[in-house]
Design an enzyme around this catalytic site. Structure first.
Site, PDB file in Angstrom:
ATOM      1  CG  HIS A   1      -0.034  -0.280   5.107  1.00 16.32           C
ATOM      2  ND1 HIS A   1      -0.571  -0.797   3.943  1.00 16.32           N
ATOM      3  CD2 HIS A   1      -1.067   0.295   5.780  1.00 16.32           C
ATOM      4  CE1 HIS A   1      -1.879  -0.538   3.915  1.00 16.32           C
ATOM      5  NE2 HIS A   1      -2.190   0.126   5.009  1.00 16.32           N
TER       6      HIS A   1
ATOM      7  CB  CYS B   1      -1.588  -5.177  21.459  1.00 19.33           C
ATOM      8  SG  CYS B   1      -1.153  -3.425  21.540  1.00 19.33           S
TER       9      CYS B   1
END
Length: 845
Positions: A422, A798
């Site tokens: 994250h 992506c």
């Protein structure tokens, strides 16, 4: 070893027509021949090829008499290494070979007794320490040749060799064997040299640099090493030899300079000649060179020339200038700049000359450097930002509730996590320096301390984070500001003309999109719609949606989310227009959005107007054993179609609003995450088409859109042939696909990743460089089956791999249409894609 052909000669005189090959004689020998061909005043030079040096290391010497005959009697010589690549290094240069009492006397008549004695003394000292490997201490204070020779006899047990052939043989043997040593082998392998890399040696007549008149040595280059701008820079040291001027504080500037005396002040004709030689090298060698030169009684000699050292910024400027001046073609300029160099130009960096007080090291996750005060909470980072101070946010690992603090800080470090954690993903999107997986660091949020290697840093301590090097430093070393310059924009424009694969950006906000467009992205390849919820007040709304147990409650939350999503999407569309935007439907692993602390529970209870006990009960009720494989992505859309409906309406209305305001917005691309089956796509597509039909009925206007799937589960890759006919595009989410293929948590893998790579279990971190043999095979199967079912369907990647050079190469090989990466990695991806196209063009393009 036989030497019966010209190619097998044990040594060769370097002339314009001599057969000199960098692959046999080394790069220095070949460069010297080029300088001779260009007419530069290079002293007589003889090159020894790799195979001869191997013989010498074994004790088989070439004919020393024949070698010395090229220089004549009484010659003073130097020997320099000549590896194939200058970056591979080599043994140290030895100067003044051939000095003995007789040669000293002859030189004294020409140069003066002091200069001749100095030359003799330097040879004895160098030969004793570098060739005979004697202790340097007895020679440190010798003062005279006689004292040094006496010390040599005492230490070596034999007289100093006066025979020039014996001296030269000793030097050649010592340098040849030094190249074969274990330490030298390991050092050059660390610089990318193959295990069997060869060494050539260059024997050259000395331009002495000592004596009467203008005598000395220096180094000069003709492009500023920091900026790359045309400028004569260099240093010159009177009465010196070699490259001593670079280290001597008393050295003169080469060109007249207000900071101090310069060679040009007393010998303008020598500097004029050097400038002319630099121009000749630039056009003849097609490169900005650094010239090593010597003056002997005013006579200029060019001893060597090497590629001029340069910063990343200067490398870009030099490459562009050479192409613009017609010295090299544009493709050559593109290939001369490392893609990472472009990325680093966008960020601040630590001055290479700065002192580094390293506290700890971790995994480099986002480049750049920043100095600030250490903080341990998002709130503390925001408070510092409000006061105008920079914060370095330290966390064990970050969560969505930290995002506001991440926006407010100057850099981020985490104790845990890997390159796709994250913290790493958010930092790269924001362009913030980030280091993760700092295993030797212990972050204690309660005590607000960071401990590493016995050192304890409290909140407020001034630290510097080097995201490129993966280091946490104490204090505030000098930082260099980002400096992309016009050269970078020119180079990237050329890259766009050359590359054959598209480059989009992962952008979650309008600011992200603006950054991406400024960096040359061709659109947004991934807009993670749940990340729009990170602004103040938004997280509570998303939590309210997650907590809703009845449709009425869910509809109430969605009605409040709709205008926010619509506004944010419109801002992204307008920032990106006329380029396309791909909106990914909600994909929130629910645990990431729920509070994990008592303070968080209280805040959430207040926002929801519910007792803490009820909040705790509800969290327990939706808690998942493995939330990354739980109620997220398409499963959320199938179970709660109202959420998908709200997001589709927000996207359609946002695009219509942007068009009404005069923006050329293409049809929105809506992407379904985490699919595994055709039926999932059918259900979600039906819901989106229902919303489009309703809007068409309400407004009377067409509602165009393109629907795609994010292929990030192994099953979706294997069943791509069934899924593709329902889609307008497929985009491979390689972050999750890597996790699921390996059965590996990207957040926890940093704890053992280095051991796996060091021991050869994996060649590279699969979260940093795409795993061709596993994940790559899934991509290949999916691409083949998708195209068979729907020819011409656009395919892209992506995940964070979209900004990795090797991964871009794989995508090109598979015929993918585009890659998408973090905004600050877009320039690097553009250049890398161009280089790959030039080095390996596709057939028919």
């Amino acid at each position: 070893m036989q030497h019966d052909t010209p190619d097998a000669q044990p040594f060769v005189l370097v002339t314009q027509t001599a057969r000199i090959d960098a692959a046999r004689h080394g790069g220095r020998a070949k460069c010297l021949q080029r300088l001779v061909r260009l007419g530069l005043p290079v002293p007589t030079t003889v090159a020894l090829p790799f195979d001869t040096v191997i013989m010498i290391a074994r004790g088989e010497m070439p004919d020393m008499g024949a070698l010395l005959a090229h220089f004549g009697p009484g010659a003073v010589l130097s020997v320099r290494p000549s590896s194939q690549d200058p970056d591979w290094g080599g043994p140290g240069t030895v100067l003044n070979i051939g000095l003995n009492p007789a040669v000293e006397a002859a030189l004294a008549a020409k140069l003066g007794p002091e200069a001749a004695a100095t030359l003799h003394l330097r040879l004895v000292e160098t030969y004793a320490t570098q060739v005979a490997r004697l202790d340097p201490e007895p020679f440190a204070d010798a003062g005279t040749p006689a004292a040094a020779r006496a010390a040599y006899a005492d230490e070596a047990g034999e007289p100093f060799p006066d025979d020039p052939a014996t001296q030269l043989a000793g030097v050649l043997r010592s340098m040849a064997r030094a190249w074969e040593s274990t330490s030298a082998r390991l050092l050059r392998q660390a610089h990318g040299a193959p295990e069997d890399a060869g060494l050539g040696l260059v024997v050259q007549a000395m331009a002495l640099g000592l004596g009467p008149g203008a005598s000395g040595a220096g180094v000069v280059q003709f492009a500023d090493p920091t900026t790359g701008d045309p400028e004569v820079t260099g240093r010159y040291l009177p009465q010196s030899q070699g490259r001593a001027a670079l280290q001597a504080p008393e050295a003169l500037f080469v060109r007249s300079d207000p900071r101090g005396p310069a060679l040009e002040d007393t010998c303008p004709e020598a500097v004029e000649a050097l400038v002319a030689h630099g121009a000749t090298c630039r056009t003849g060698l097609r490169e900005e060179m650094q010239i090593e030169f010597t003056l002997s009684s005013g006579q200029l000699s060019v001893i060597d020339a090497v590629r001029a050292p340069r910063t990343e910024r200067a490398a870009v400027r030099i490459a562009v200038a050479l192409a613009e001046d017609g010295v090299i073609p544009r493709p050559a300029a593109l290939l001369r700049v490392e893609p990472q160099a472009i990325s680093h130009l966008l960020h601040r960096s630590i001055d290479p000359a700065a002192v580094r007080d390293r506290v700890a090291r971790g995994v480099p996750a986002s480049p750049g450097a920043a100095t600030g005060r250490l903080v341990f909470t998002a709130e503390a980072a925001q408070q510092l930002e409000a006061r105008g101070d920079a914060a370095i946010l330290a966390r064990r690992e970050t969560a969505p509730e930290d995002v506001r603090g991440m926006h407010a800080c100057a850099a981020i470090l985490t104790e845990r996590g890997g390159t796709t954690s994250h913290a790493a993903v958010i930092a790269r999107g924001l362009g913030l320096p980030c280091v993760v997986g700092m295993r030797d660091v212990r972050v204690d949020p309660a005590r607000r301390t960071l401990t590493a290697g016995g050192r304890v840093l409290a909140e407020g301590a001034v630290v510097t984070l080097d995201g490129a090097g993966g280091e946490l430093l104490a204090g505030a070393p000098q930082l260099l500001d980002p400096a992309p310059g016009d050269g970078a924009q020119t180079l990237l424009a050329w890259a766009d003309d050359a590359r054959d694969i598209g480059v989009r950006a992962n952008a979650d906000t309008a600011q992200d999109a603006l950054n991406a467009m400024a960096f040359g992205a061709e659109g947004v390849g991934l807009c993670r719609s749940e990340h729009m919820m990170f602004e103040a007040g938004r997280l509570a709304l998303l939590r309210e949606l997650i907590f809703a147990e009845e449709d009425a409650e869910r509809d109430a939350a969605l009605s409040r989310l709709l205008p926010l999503q619509r506004r944010d999407m419109r801002a992204v569309f307008e920032a990106t227009a006329p380029r396309p935007v791909c909106i990914r439907l909600f994909d929130p692993p629910l645990h990431e959005f729920l509070p994990a602390t008592r303070e968080g529970l209280l805040e959430m209870a207040e926002a929801l107007g519910r007792p803490v006990s009820e909040v705790e009960r509800r969290i327990a009720g939706i808690e998942e054993v493995n939330p990354m494989l739980g109620m997220r992505g398409v499963r959320l859309a199938v179970a709660f179609p109202r959420i998908t409906g709200m997001q589709a309406r927000a996207a359609f209305e946002a695009a219509a609003g942007a068009r009404a305001a005069g923006h050329d917005v293409p049809p929105p691309e809506i992407m379904i995450p985490l699919v595994t089956a055709r039926r999932e796509v059918e259900l979600v597509r039906a819901r989106i088409e229902e919303v489009a039909a309703a809007l068409r009925a309400e407004t009377g206007q067409d509602v165009p859109f393109r629907l795609g799937c994010m292929v990030e589960t192994p099953r979706a890759a294997l069943r791509a042939g069934e899924i593709a006919p329902l889609c307008d595009f497929l985009s491979f989410g390689t972050n999750d696909l890597t996790q699921m293929t390996y059965g590996l948590s990207r957040d926890d893998a940093g704890r053992f990743m280095s051991e796996y790579v060091n021991q050869g279990v994996w060649q590279e971190d699969p979260f940093r460089t795409l795993d061709r043999s596993g994940v790559g095979e899934l991509l290949s199967i999916a691409a083949e089956r998708a195209r068979a079912a729907k020819p011409g369907i656009p395919l892209s990647v992506c995940g964070e791999h979209g900004g990795d050079i090797d991964s871009i190469a794989f995508c090109r090989e598979q015929g993918f249409d585009a890659v998408s990466c973090s905004p600050f990695r877009v320039p690097m991806a553009r250049l890398a894609a161009a280089q790959l196209t030039l080095l390996n063009p596709k057939q028919g393009i």
